[in-house]
Design a protein around this motif. Structure first.
Motif, PDB file in Angstrom:
ATOM      1  N   SER A 410       0.993  -1.089   0.045  1.00  0.00           N
ATOM      2  CA  SER A 410       0.102   0.161   0.079  1.00  0.00           C
ATOM      3  C   SER A 410       0.932   1.180   0.041  1.00  0.00           C
ATOM      4  CB  SER A 410      -0.987  -0.084   1.163  1.00  0.00           C
ATOM      5  OG  SER A 410      -1.860  -1.006   1.138  1.00  0.00           O
ATOM      6  N   TRP A 432      -6.542   1.799   9.784  1.00  0.00           N
ATOM      7  CA  TRP A 432      -7.451   1.473   8.452  1.00  0.00           C
ATOM      8  C   TRP A 432      -8.910   1.939   8.638  1.00  0.00           C
ATOM      9  CZ3 TRP A 432      -6.101   0.926   3.756  1.00  0.00           C
ATOM     10  CH2 TRP A 432      -5.128   0.153   3.544  1.00  0.00           C
ATOM     11  N   GLN A 433      -9.384   1.901  10.147  1.00  0.00           N
ATOM     12  CA  GLN A 433     -10.831   2.022  10.238  1.00  0.00           C
ATOM     13  C   GLN A 433     -11.042   3.525  10.258  1.00  0.00           C
ATOM     14  OE1 GLN A 433      -8.561   0.864  12.489  1.00  0.00           O
ATOM     15  NE2 GLN A 433      -9.320  -1.462  12.922  1.00  0.00           N
ATOM     16  N   LEU A 435     -10.061   5.454   7.717  1.00  0.00           N
ATOM     17  CA  LEU A 435     -10.047   5.729   6.465  1.00  0.00           C
ATOM     18  C   LEU A 435     -11.571   5.042   5.791  1.00  0.00           C
ATOM     19  CD1 LEU A 435      -6.430   4.694   5.203  1.00  0.00           C
ATOM     20  CD2 LEU A 435      -7.561   6.800   5.699  1.00  0.00           C
ATOM     21  N   ARG A 437     -14.808   2.965   4.970  1.00  0.00           N
ATOM     22  CA  ARG A 437     -15.281   1.583   4.175  1.00  0.00           C
ATOM     23  C   ARG A 437     -13.803   0.950   3.633  1.00  0.00           C
ATOM     24  NH1 ARG A 437     -20.521   0.166   0.746  1.00  0.00           N
ATOM     25  NH2 ARG A 437     -20.122  -2.168   0.350  1.00  0.00           N
ATOM     26  N   ASP A 438     -13.578  -0.349   3.651  1.00  0.00           N
ATOM     27  CA  ASP A 438     -12.654  -1.178   3.060  1.00  0.00           C
ATOM     28  C   ASP A 438     -13.263  -2.003   1.898  1.00  0.00           C
ATOM     29  OD1 ASP A 438     -10.621  -2.927   2.230  1.00  0.00           O
ATOM     30  OD2 ASP A 438     -10.517  -3.619   4.031  1.00  0.00           O
ATOM     31  N   PHE A 439     -12.914  -1.383   0.671  1.00  0.00           N
ATOM     32  CA  PHE A 439     -13.444  -2.099  -0.544  1.00  0.00           C
ATOM     33  C   PHE A 439     -12.630  -3.273  -0.798  1.00  0.00           C
ATOM     34  CE2 PHE A 439     -15.141   2.388  -0.787  1.00  0.00           C
ATOM     35  CZ  PHE A 439     -16.413   1.757  -0.991  1.00  0.00           C
ATOM     36  N   GLY A 440     -11.367  -3.566  -0.438  1.00  0.00           N
ATOM     37  CA  GLY A 440     -10.541  -4.401  -0.558  1.00  0.00           C
ATOM     38  C   GLY A 440      -9.479  -3.859  -1.516  1.00  0.00           C
ATOM     39  N   GLY A 442      -6.804  -2.652  -0.481  1.00  0.00           N
ATOM     40  CA  GLY A 442      -6.000  -1.425   0.118  1.00  0.00           C
ATOM     41  C   GLY A 442      -6.836  -0.091  -0.432  1.00  0.00           C
ATOM     42  N   THR A 444     -10.017   2.505   0.095  1.00  0.00           N
ATOM     43  CA  THR A 444     -10.686   2.756   1.262  1.00  0.00           C
ATOM     44  C   THR A 444     -11.639   3.909   0.760  1.00  0.00           C
ATOM     45  OG1 THR A 444      -9.160   4.341   2.214  1.00  0.00           O
ATOM     46  CG2 THR A 444      -8.962   2.101   2.897  1.00  0.00           C
ATOM     47  N   GLU A 447     -10.026   7.258   0.219  1.00  0.00           N
ATOM     48  CA  GLU A 447      -9.330   7.536  -1.052  1.00  0.00           C
ATOM     49  C   GLU A 447     -10.636   7.521  -2.197  1.00  0.00           C
ATOM     50  OE1 GLU A 447      -6.101   5.208  -4.015  1.00  0.00           O
ATOM     51  OE2 GLU A 447      -6.778   4.117  -2.381  1.00  0.00           O
ATOM     52  N   GLN A 478     -16.700  -7.177  -5.091  1.00  0.00           N
ATOM     53  CA  GLN A 478     -16.045  -5.796  -4.486  1.00  0.00           C
ATOM     54  C   GLN A 478     -16.118  -4.765  -5.502  1.00  0.00           C
ATOM     55  OE1 GLN A 478     -12.147  -7.647  -3.637  1.00  0.00           O
ATOM     56  NE2 GLN A 478     -12.383  -7.501  -1.428  1.00  0.00           N
TER      57      GLN A 478
END
Length: 488
Positions: A410, A432-433, A435, A437-440, A442, A444, A447, A478
């Motif tokens: 990343s 990470w939290q 940033l 939602r985590d879309f997979g 790396g 977020t 971004e 995803q």
């Protein structure tokens, strides 16, 4: 009706470069793109900033010199998205003789003002790291320098810099008509009408179509040539790229790509207007067979994880084979007696876009006082590129120390995409939290929101295949989740 000094049609690399240059000279600029920035040819290149070694065979010494001069200039203003690569060119018995390769590389080293990039050297593939994945028959070879670029981000960053210098950038705004009206142009789009003192047609493969909308007769015929590429899981685990020759006289590249992949291309096929722009089964097989001619591991169409194709708008110079058609460009400025200025851009290649843009604005400045400032783009960094030409490792180290929750992959991706502007969406996050939602892969929410708010991204395709290449890593579910998020 909004008034501009200059309207530019086409959000590819040439249009974005012209908009940036003109805005930086003080002109009020409008950039109109029918789809997304870099949606066409400018995101479908071989990702190289290079002189075009093979163009020497076609005696295009001026084009090669111009491209080589631009190579280090572009690296200096965008050291996050552009970096040097060492290419390995094996000698193949029965094809181009070694003396001819060496002569071409000598010219390549010396006609373009190379300063920072290392020179060509002879190598033995039986002892060089690049020889390990190749068949045992290859021995003598040459190692030379060129550059790699994230082509789609190059376009976006030019548009972003133009906007920050006062330009208005409108994506998904096709031009439906344009006409001279008094001392300027009236431009019709589905979202409104605009007025500009001068107009640039930088529509790439659609340049003749736009000429038709405007009602002008082009001075140049165009040849549309499709270049297709394939991406496979990485075939080699070293930092070198390859320049390979084929028995039919063509060449192709095999390049390290997105850490875990190898990019192989390109083809040259004439493209019929209106036909789908995609790699044919024949092209895929051609590239697989060519790569298998060199690598120990055979590459088959079943190994291909992604293909992409782009149409190069080349000036029709009467060349028999599409690969022989010139990659040079022509700038056609209308006569003063015709009324408001119209500049049409024919041809070009990504490496020469900055110089093309500077030359275009210099031409316009003869009749557009608002663009009359001096050229300035040679040394001005693109957004995020305001650090030393060799400062990317230090930038990555700093990013890793500030954000220890980022894994090395990343850190590498973010630094190479955003440079010093990564902070604008990382924004002091402690995990990470923070940033979103985590879309997979790396990717977020932070971004995604930045790309939507700052870089004109609208769809999942914009983000996954142009702003990033994370489409290679996110599965179908995803990708669908990202599309839902953007739709909401």
């Amino acid at each position: 009706m909004t008034q501009f000094d200059l309207a530019v049609i086409g959000g590819g690399v040439n249009g974005a470069g012209i908009a940036r240059d003109a805005a930086g000279r003080g002109a009020k600029v409008l950039l109109l793109e029918a789809g997304d920035l870099a949606q066409g040819t400018s995101s479908a290149s071989t990702k190289l900033i290079h002189g075009g070694l093979r163009y020497l065979e076609h005696y295009e010494f001026g084009l090669v010199r111009e491209s080589l001069t631009e190579r280090e200039a572009l690296w200096a203003i965008a050291p996050h998205i552009i970096h040097p690569l060492r290419f390995v060119l094996p000698h193949v018995k029965g094809l181009r003789p070694r003396w001819l390769l060496r002569l071409g590389l000598f010219l390549y080293d010396h006609i373009g003002g190379r300063k920072r990039l290392p020179a060509t050297r002879s190598i033995d593939l039986k002892r060089h790291p690049a020889g390990a994945p190749l068949k045992a028959e290859f021995g003598p070879a040459f190692e030379y320098s060129d550059g790699w670029v994230d082509d789609a981000r190059l376009v976006v960053l030019n548009a972003l810099d133009a906007a920050e210098r006062g330009a208005e950038v409108r994506t998904r705004t096709p031009v439906t008509a344009a006409r001279r009206d008094g001392a300027g142009w009236v431009i019709d789009t589905p979202s409104g009408q605009f007025h500009a003192a001068a107009l640039v047609n930088a529509a790439g493969p659609s340049v003749l179509k736009v000429d038709g909308l405007i009602g002008t007769t082009p001075d140049y015929g165009m040849r549309l040539v499709r270049g297709s590429h394939i991406v496979v899981r990485k075939v080699f685990d070293h930092p070198y790229a390859y320049f390979f020759q084929l028995a039919d006289g063509r060449i192709f590249f095999a390049i390290p790509y997105e850490r875990d992949f190898t990019l192989i291309g390109t083809t040259d096929r004439d493209q019929e207007p209106g036909a789908p722009i995609c790699a044919s089964d024949e092209e895929i097989a051609y590239l697989c067979d060519g790569a298998s001619r060199y690598f120990n591991t055979a590459i088959t169409p079943a190994d291909v994880v992604w293909t992409y194709s782009g149409v190069r708008p080349l000036i029709d110079d009467g060349s028999g084979r599409p690969e022989a058609a010139t990659r040079g460009y022509r700038l056609d400025l209308s006569d003063a007696g015709e009324g408001a200025p119209l500049l049409s851009v024919y041809g070009g290649k990504i490496t020469t876009y900055r110089h093309l843009a500077e030359e275009a604005v210099d031409l316009l400045a003869q009749r557009l006082p608002a663009a009359g400032g001096k050229g300035w783009t040679t040394r001005a960094p693109l957004p995020g590129g305001d650090f030393a030409i060799d400062g990317l490792p230090a930038l990555m180290t700093d990013l890793a120390e500030r954000y220890p929750f980022l894994d090395p992959a990343s850190v590498d991706r973010i630094a190479r995409a955003y440079g010093t502007r990564a902070e604008r969406w990382l924004a002091g996050a402690e995990g990470w939290q923070a940033l979103g939602r985590d879309f997979g892969g790396g990717l977020t929410g932070a971004e995604v929101d930045y790309l939507r708010q700052t870089e004109w991204a609208v769809s999942a395709e914009d983000i996954l295949w142009r702003r990033t290449k994370l489409g290679l890593r996110l599965d179908a579910a995803q990708q669908a989740a990202l599309a839902d998020y953007l739709g909401a």
